[in-house]
Design an enzyme around this catalytic site. Sequence first.
Site, PDB file in Angstrom:
ATOM      1  N   GLY A 162      42.528  77.323  75.353  1.00  0.00           N
ATOM      2  CA  GLY A 162      42.967  78.382  74.433  1.00  0.00           C
ATOM      3  C   GLY A 162      44.023  79.282  75.048  1.00  0.00           C
ATOM      4  N   ARG A 225      43.485  70.942  73.474  1.00  0.00           N
ATOM      5  CA  ARG A 225      42.119  70.672  73.930  1.00  0.00           C
ATOM      6  C   ARG A 225      41.902  69.160  73.881  1.00  0.00           C
ATOM      7  NH1 ARG A 225      39.504  75.565  74.446  1.00  0.00           N
ATOM      8  NH2 ARG A 225      40.134  77.217  73.015  1.00  0.00           N
ATOM      9  N   GLY A 226      40.970  68.685  74.713  1.00  0.00           N
ATOM     10  CA  GLY A 226      40.633  67.257  74.703  1.00  0.00           C
ATOM     11  C   GLY A 226      41.704  66.402  75.365  1.00  0.00           C
ATOM     12  N   GLY A 250      41.105  77.150  81.631  1.00  0.00           N
ATOM     13  CA  GLY A 250      39.761  77.696  81.787  1.00  0.00           C
ATOM     14  C   GLY A 250      38.783  76.756  82.455  1.00  0.00           C
ATOM     15  N   GLY A 252      36.946  74.272  81.362  1.00  0.00           N
ATOM     16  CA  GLY A 252      37.155  72.847  81.065  1.00  0.00           C
ATOM     17  C   GLY A 252      38.337  72.306  81.845  1.00  0.00           C
ATOM     18  N   ILE A 280      40.457  83.971  78.046  1.00  0.00           N
ATOM     19  CA  ILE A 280      40.395  85.300  77.471  1.00  0.00           C
ATOM     20  C   ILE A 280      38.963  85.845  77.554  1.00  0.00           C
ATOM     21  CG2 ILE A 280      39.893  84.627  75.078  1.00  0.00           C
ATOM     22  CD1 ILE A 280      42.427  87.200  76.206  1.00  0.00           C
ATOM     23  N   ASP A 281      37.991  84.931  77.639  1.00  0.00           N
ATOM     24  CA  ASP A 281      36.589  85.356  77.606  1.00  0.00           C
ATOM     25  C   ASP A 281      36.109  85.949  78.937  1.00  0.00           C
ATOM     26  OD1 ASP A 281      36.586  84.413  75.067  1.00  0.00           O
ATOM     27  OD2 ASP A 281      35.311  82.679  75.437  1.00  0.00           O
ATOM     28  N   ILE A 439      44.265  89.351  69.466  1.00  0.00           N
ATOM     29  CA  ILE A 439      44.143  89.992  70.782  1.00  0.00           C
ATOM     30  C   ILE A 439      44.529  89.043  71.922  1.00  0.00           C
ATOM     31  CG2 ILE A 439      42.351  91.583  69.963  1.00  0.00           C
ATOM     32  CD1 ILE A 439      40.350  89.951  71.680  1.00  0.00           C
TER      33      ILE A 439
HETATM   34  N1  LIG Z   1      34.389  68.001  82.216  1.00  0.00           N
HETATM   35  C1  LIG Z   1      35.690  67.789  82.047  1.00  0.00           C
HETATM   36  N2  LIG Z   1      36.330  66.856  82.782  1.00  0.00           N
HETATM   37  C2  LIG Z   1      37.652  66.649  82.630  1.00  0.00           C
HETATM   38  N3  LIG Z   1      38.431  67.310  81.751  1.00  0.00           N
HETATM   39  C3  LIG Z   1      37.855  68.252  80.995  1.00  0.00           C
HETATM   40  C4  LIG Z   1      36.464  68.549  81.096  1.00  0.00           C
HETATM   41  N4  LIG Z   1      36.170  69.538  80.222  1.00  0.00           N
HETATM   42  C5  LIG Z   1      37.336  69.824  79.591  1.00  0.00           C
HETATM   43  N5  LIG Z   1      38.344  69.071  80.061  1.00  0.00           N
HETATM   44  C6  LIG Z   1      39.733  69.098  79.613  1.00  0.00           C
HETATM   45  O1  LIG Z   1      40.302  70.368  79.895  1.00  0.00           O
HETATM   46  C7  LIG Z   1      41.187  70.758  78.849  1.00  0.00           C
HETATM   47  C8  LIG Z   1      40.858  72.154  78.394  1.00  0.00           C
HETATM   48  O2  LIG Z   1      39.448  72.320  78.157  1.00  0.00           O
HETATM   49  P1  LIG Z   1      38.881  73.390  77.131  1.00  0.00           P
HETATM   50  O3  LIG Z   1      37.424  73.435  77.293  1.00  0.00           O
HETATM   51  O4  LIG Z   1      39.422  73.094  75.778  1.00  0.00           O
HETATM   52  O5  LIG Z   1      39.578  74.755  77.532  1.00  0.00           O
HETATM   53  P2  LIG Z   1      39.406  75.681  78.803  1.00  0.00           P
HETATM   54  O6  LIG Z   1      39.913  74.948  79.977  1.00  0.00           O
HETATM   55  O7  LIG Z   1      40.250  76.844  78.485  1.00  0.00           O
HETATM   56  O8  LIG Z   1      37.950  75.997  78.913  1.00  0.00           O
HETATM   57  C9  LIG Z   1      41.052  69.717  77.753  1.00  0.00           C
HETATM   58  O9  LIG Z   1      42.212  68.903  77.762  1.00  0.00           O
HETATM   59  C10 LIG Z   1      39.811  68.938  78.112  1.00  0.00           C
HETATM   60  O10 LIG Z   1      39.914  67.565  77.766  1.00  0.00           O
HETATM   61  O1  LIG Z   2      41.890  78.163  70.064  1.00  0.00           O
HETATM   62  P1  LIG Z   2      40.594  77.745  69.512  1.00  0.00           P
HETATM   63  O2  LIG Z   2      40.358  76.301  69.723  1.00  0.00           O
HETATM   64  O3  LIG Z   2      40.408  78.196  68.108  1.00  0.00           O
HETATM   65  O4  LIG Z   2      39.501  78.432  70.382  1.00  0.00           O
HETATM   66  C1  LIG Z   2      38.921  79.642  70.181  1.00  0.00           C
HETATM   67  C2  LIG Z   2      38.051  79.910  71.374  1.00  0.00           C
HETATM   68  O5  LIG Z   2      38.834  80.007  72.507  1.00  0.00           O
HETATM   69  C3  LIG Z   2      38.417  81.083  73.319  1.00  0.00           C
HETATM   70  O6  LIG Z   2      39.458  82.030  73.298  1.00  0.00           O
HETATM   71  C4  LIG Z   2      38.103  80.620  74.708  1.00  0.00           C
HETATM   72  O7  LIG Z   2      39.058  79.691  75.057  1.00  0.00           O
HETATM   73  P2  LIG Z   2      39.025  78.902  76.436  1.00  0.00           P
HETATM   74  O8  LIG Z   2      37.738  78.158  76.562  1.00  0.00           O
HETATM   75  O9  LIG Z   2      40.196  78.019  76.304  1.00  0.00           O
HETATM   76  O10 LIG Z   2      39.179  79.923  77.492  1.00  0.00           O
HETATM   77  C5  LIG Z   2      37.162  81.622  72.697  1.00  0.00           C
HETATM   78  O11 LIG Z   2      37.054  82.983  72.814  1.00  0.00           O
HETATM   79  C6  LIG Z   2      37.290  81.147  71.280  1.00  0.00           C
HETATM   80  O12 LIG Z   2      36.034  80.863  70.773  1.00  0.00           O
HETATM   81 MG   LIG Z   3      36.466  77.235  78.148  1.00  0.00          MG
END
Ligand SMILES: Nc1ncnc2c1ncn2[C@@H]1O[C@H](COP(=O)(O)OP(=O)(O)O)[C@@H](O)[C@H]1O
Ligand SMILES: O=P(O)(O)OC[C@H]1O[C@](O)(COP(=O)(O)O)[C@@H](O)[C@@H]1O
Ligand SMILES: [Mg+2]
Length: 539
Positions: A162, A225-226, A250, A252, A280-281, A439
């Site tokens: 995000g 994502r993904g 973040g 992930g 952001i969280d 925000i």
């Molecule tokens: N356990 C994991 N192993 C490898 N890649 C991951 C894993 N979890 C998430 N990712 C990858 O990290 C990227 C961002 O993850 P996401 O959860 O959407 O956001 P954030 O990193 O902000 O928490 C995505 O492309 C996702 O496929």
């Molecule tokens: O951009 P999306 O997929 O609507 O995600 C919204 C979510 O992303 C967040 O901002 C957190 O994002 P990250 O896991 O990428 O840090 C949450 O607060 C919110 O629930």
């Molecule tokens: Mg996350």
Amino acid sequence: MELSLSNSSSLRFPQNDFLPRHNRSTLGPFHTFSIKKLASKSISICRPLIWRRPPLVRLNAQTATESNASGDKHGDDDFIVEDVPHLTHFLPDLPSYTNPLKKSQAYAVVKKTFVSPEDMVAKEIIVQKDSPRGIHFRRAGPREKVFFTPEEVRACIVTCGGLCPGINTVIREIVCGLKNMYGVDDVLGIQGGYSGFYSKNTLNLTTKVVNDIHKRGGTFLQTSRGGHDTKKIVDNIQDRGINQVYIIGGDGTQKGAAAIYKEVEKRGIKVAVAGIPKTIDNDIAVIDKSFGFDTAVEEAQRAINAAHVEAESVQNGVGIVKLMGRYSGFIAMLATLGNRDVDCCLIPESPFYLEGPGGLYEYVEQQLKENRHVLIVLAEGAGQEYVAQSMQAFQEKDASGNRLLLDVGLWLTQQIKDHFTNERKMTINMKYIDPTYMIRAIPSNASDNIYCTLLAQSAVHGAMAGFTGFTVGPVNSRHAYIPINRVTETTNTVNMTGRMWARLLASTNQPSFVNHQTLRERVDKNTIDAINNMKINST
Ligand SMILES: Nc1ncnc2c1ncn2[C@@H]1O[C@H](COP(=O)(O)OP(=O)(O)O)[C@@H](O)[C@H]1O
Ligand SMILES: O=P(O)(O)OC[C@H]1O[C@](O)(COP(=O)(O)O)[C@@H](O)[C@@H]1O
Ligand SMILES: [Mg+2]
């Protein structure tokens, strides 16, 4: 490689600031070492690295001798370092070079240009006289020796997950840091998150291209994502000749970065992988705070103030503001604490209930009677179980596997309206504001810009110095290199038994929604969890 103690019993880290491959643990997720086992002679270390030092004798300030007349010793305590990997662990013959910063006009004024290999950042800053020295991370910053020449570096930057204020500042400062501090010209922008690695297109990031991107919200490189496929990503890194990978994202994303680092190590290629934590969280463990968080809390004030004005300008006004926070209610908590007009803050960590004594309806009614309006701030992850029950919704996930949240804001407004209209026969004036994306889709403020700059520069220094598989971030206000796994194994959440939440309860006067027994059980559970964590850490 051997580590030795000098006569004065001080720890000597290897001069080149890292440990070779054969000395690292294949068991533990981090290179953890403490100092006690180095007691009397040089030893070769094998994984897991538990170095202990002899009972520490504090120098008496007056006599400066090792013994202390009062017998004031620390005892059998440990100094544990959770170290990050280095390229020479799997490429032992890598040449090193003098850091060009030495000749930099700007840095020539710095008294101590380079961070000492012995500089560590303490994880726990509150200690008692006899408490163990505890866990430490390697201090971030420029090293005397680097393992890349400027000409050989081909770096890339990717942003995932995000949005968050400040991503563009981090991108800008990685590009500018590489160029201005190390003379690196070749930086690629991977577009659209991890899946951008599979695309043919990349952006050439020059200091000119990124010059004013920090003034914009979002990410100049786009995000997604993904779609993370470790092998395909590392194939692509190899095919493009990339040898420094900067990954902004973040929890992930950092898990993905750890997987990339492991694959790089398996293939034995010279690629430094650096993670810059973004969310952001503010839910990333170990680091003090994530960048953009302060900007978001500030922006949330506009929505809260608007809801307050609306609610207090009518009879029985109920203002509700929904803020981001999937599992962690930091934005809602800090936005509430920073505002002082909020009467109630609901976050995912603190279950609440509506009906009966001590419930939300009772509190809202009391506020309406006393003040003729009430203001509620709600984190989007709060009360999800109620919403799911009432909507009979099933769980959906986003492309990264994160649970998609149900709209607790709409649900709560409806519940409150129904209750007061139907049950209490009262007319209320509901004003609901959902500034969710507003925000985070903004540029970072000045102090976040400075923070982003430090993060970016620390990441650049770390990669140039040959560190890899690390996340950079402030620990007790000092920037450190943290093993990636360390920041992904747990999530940072609001401590329900901590002082900050108590401060919030004191400021809003809201019910705590927990009876004494539940609170006691929670405290006990936290204690048990903490003990279990300590056991895990010490094995
Ligand atoms: N356990 C994991 N192993 C490898 N890649 C991951 C894993 N979890 C998430 N990712 C990858 O990290 C990227 C961002 O993850 P996401 O959860 O959407 O956001 P954030 O990193 O902000 O928490 C995505 O492309 C996702 O496929
Ligand atoms: O951009 P999306 O997929 O609507 O995600 C919204 C979510 O992303 C967040 O901002 C957190 O994002 P990250 O896991 O990428 O840090 C949450 O607060 C919110 O629930
Ligand atoms: Mg996350």
